[in-house]
Scaffold this motif. Sequence first.
Motif, PDB file in Angstrom:
ATOM      1  N   VAL A 152      39.748  41.325  32.858  1.00  0.00           N
ATOM      2  CA  VAL A 152      38.785  42.245  33.464  1.00  0.00           C
ATOM      3  C   VAL A 152      39.257  43.669  33.205  1.00  0.00           C
ATOM      4  CG1 VAL A 152      38.040  40.599  35.238  1.00  0.00           C
ATOM      5  CG2 VAL A 152      39.948  42.143  35.725  1.00  0.00           C
ATOM      6  N   PRO A 153      38.351  44.635  33.251  1.00  0.00           N
ATOM      7  CA  PRO A 153      38.733  46.008  32.887  1.00  0.00           C
ATOM      8  C   PRO A 153      39.769  46.625  33.834  1.00  0.00           C
ATOM      9  CG  PRO A 153      36.350  45.750  32.911  1.00  0.00           C
ATOM     10  CD  PRO A 153      36.908  44.527  33.545  1.00  0.00           C
ATOM     11  N   HIS A 154      40.631  47.424  33.260  1.00  0.00           N
ATOM     12  CA  HIS A 154      41.552  48.252  34.042  1.00  0.00           C
ATOM     13  C   HIS A 154      40.726  49.432  34.551  1.00  0.00           C
ATOM     14  CE1 HIS A 154      44.675  51.150  35.006  1.00  0.00           C
ATOM     15  NE2 HIS A 154      45.622  50.263  34.765  1.00  0.00           N
ATOM     16  N   GLY A 155      39.941  49.160  35.602  1.00  0.00           N
ATOM     17  CA  GLY A 155      39.019  50.164  36.122  1.00  0.00           C
ATOM     18  C   GLY A 155      37.593  49.797  35.775  1.00  0.00           C
ATOM     19  N   ALA A 156      36.870  50.753  35.229  1.00  0.00           N
ATOM     20  CA  ALA A 156      35.453  50.544  34.921  1.00  0.00           C
ATOM     21  C   ALA A 156      35.271  49.816  33.597  1.00  0.00           C
ATOM     22  CB  ALA A 156      34.743  51.900  34.874  1.00  0.00           C
ATOM     23  N   GLU A 157      34.083  49.263  33.406  1.00  0.00           N
ATOM     24  CA  GLU A 157      33.759  48.635  32.127  1.00  0.00           C
ATOM     25  C   GLU A 157      33.947  49.651  31.002  1.00  0.00           C
ATOM     26  OE1 GLU A 157      33.088  45.523  31.683  1.00  0.00           O
ATOM     27  OE2 GLU A 157      32.799  44.903  33.770  1.00  0.00           O
ATOM     28  N   GLY A 158      34.567  49.182  29.915  1.00  0.00           N
ATOM     29  CA  GLY A 158      34.801  50.063  28.778  1.00  0.00           C
ATOM     30  C   GLY A 158      36.017  50.952  28.916  1.00  0.00           C
ATOM     31  N   SER A 159      36.848  50.712  29.929  1.00  0.00           N
ATOM     32  CA  SER A 159      38.039  51.538  30.144  1.00  0.00           C
ATOM     33  C   SER A 159      38.955  51.538  28.921  1.00  0.00           C
ATOM     34  CB  SER A 159      38.816  51.009  31.356  1.00  0.00           C
ATOM     35  OG  SER A 159      40.081  51.633  31.446  1.00  0.00           O
ATOM     36  N   LYS A 160      39.428  52.717  28.544  1.00  0.00           N
ATOM     37  CA  LYS A 160      40.368  52.832  27.430  1.00  0.00           C
ATOM     38  C   LYS A 160      41.759  52.317  27.804  1.00  0.00           C
ATOM     39  CE  LYS A 160      37.981  56.751  25.283  1.00  0.00           C
ATOM     40  NZ  LYS A 160      38.088  58.176  24.853  1.00  0.00           N
ATOM     41  N   LEU A 161      41.952  52.039  29.103  1.00  0.00           N
ATOM     42  CA  LEU A 161      43.256  51.545  29.559  1.00  0.00           C
ATOM     43  C   LEU A 161      43.409  50.040  29.357  1.00  0.00           C
ATOM     44  CD1 LEU A 161      43.567  53.677  32.811  1.00  0.00           C
ATOM     45  CD2 LEU A 161      44.801  53.994  30.664  1.00  0.00           C
ATOM     46  N   GLY A 162      42.366  49.395  28.839  1.00  0.00           N
ATOM     47  CA  GLY A 162      42.491  47.990  28.485  1.00  0.00           C
ATOM     48  C   GLY A 162      42.077  47.048  29.595  1.00  0.00           C
ATOM     49  N   TYR A 163      42.729  45.877  29.604  1.00  0.00           N
ATOM     50  CA  TYR A 163      42.364  44.799  30.514  1.00  0.00           C
ATOM     51  C   TYR A 163      43.556  44.332  31.336  1.00  0.00           C
ATOM     52  CZ  TYR A 163      38.169  44.368  27.629  1.00  0.00           C
ATOM     53  OH  TYR A 163      36.995  44.623  26.964  1.00  0.00           O
ATOM     54  N   VAL A 164      43.235  43.724  32.466  1.00  0.00           N
ATOM     55  CA  VAL A 164      44.255  43.097  33.315  1.00  0.00           C
ATOM     56  C   VAL A 164      43.767  41.685  33.655  1.00  0.00           C
ATOM     57  CG1 VAL A 164      44.891  45.331  34.304  1.00  0.00           C
ATOM     58  CG2 VAL A 164      43.273  43.875  35.521  1.00  0.00           C
ATOM     59  N   MET A 186      36.284  48.515  40.277  1.00  0.00           N
ATOM     60  CA  MET A 186      35.152  49.242  39.723  1.00  0.00           C
ATOM     61  C   MET A 186      34.190  48.289  39.025  1.00  0.00           C
ATOM     62  SD  MET A 186      36.592  52.725  38.059  1.00  0.00           S
ATOM     63  CE  MET A 186      37.541  53.936  38.986  1.00  0.00           C
ATOM     64  N   SER A 187      34.732  47.258  38.393  1.00  0.00           N
ATOM     65  CA  SER A 187      33.925  46.324  37.626  1.00  0.00           C
ATOM     66  C   SER A 187      33.264  45.283  38.532  1.00  0.00           C
ATOM     67  CB  SER A 187      34.804  45.607  36.588  1.00  0.00           C
ATOM     68  OG  SER A 187      34.179  44.454  36.099  1.00  0.00           O
TER      69      SER A 187
END
Length: 306
Positions: A152-164, A186-187
């Motif tokens: 799932v996103p590290h924050g919002a969908e499309g986050s440049k910080l990747g996934y967790v 956020m997601s």
Amino acid sequence: MVEVKVKILGADSFGSRSMATSLEVGGVKILIDPGVSYAPRRYGLPPHPVEIARLNEIKERILGEISDADIVIITHYHYDHYLYKPEDVEYYRGKVLLIKDPSSNINVSQRIRAHRLLKTNKVSEIAKSINILDSSTYIVDKDFVVVGSPPVPHGAEGSKLGYVVMVLISCCGEKIVHASDVQGPMSRKALDVILSWKPSLVIISGPPTYFAGIKVEEDKVNQGLSNLRKLVESVDTVIVDHHFARDLNYPSYLEELRSINKRVMSAAEYMGYPIELLEARRKELWKKEKAANSDRASGESFLEVD
């Protein structure tokens, strides 16, 4: 009935960036995200000595707990979520590692860090086993499983910080979720996964309200707050911390959430500690340090003249 013991080892409400958590069930110990770090700069200032001291305290606590852990979980490869220094990786020896997939649904910086951990520092050679956590179930014992969410996103969908990867520990009729760096969440995808698990306890990173309108779009932070409110409406106990606790207004947000669910709390409160927002108070801490140094200098000058 076997009791699930939850111990939070590090958190931003303790004074340093971390979500390190230990769970023990029937003599089996699981350590999730055994990392701690500080912000290199905040308000244009470096970490205050009290922050560094707190980080060292938390790290010693993590090292003490990981020594006899059976399973270590790494949800993603940001430095506040795993041990990464060459002198620390020996602590992974003989452990069962459940890790975020290092080659799929991962951004470049995390991919490099994962390779450095597993290959350069040879953790893949010293661990008892390495298992991909993404969308998988690891069976510890009968009725005792560790479930990894889809990335799932590290924050919002499309986050440049990747996934967790979020984690569900299910045992003995209890369901506990650890949701690192979902920032609210956020997601909506992350929220739906958590709610589908029907947990009784969720340990989650709240939204980065301190960055709203600065580094994170305000509407995305508001979405994180909205989803968090939906979460606390549905879950018995919610420990919300991490990014959320980098805001001086964090205690006020907690009070607002407690108007929905009285069992919303910081990690510090859960563990019986005072809330200490050291990073958020960095400007204040350095101001006091400067004033104290100035007073000492004035005193020394006065004594010399006298």
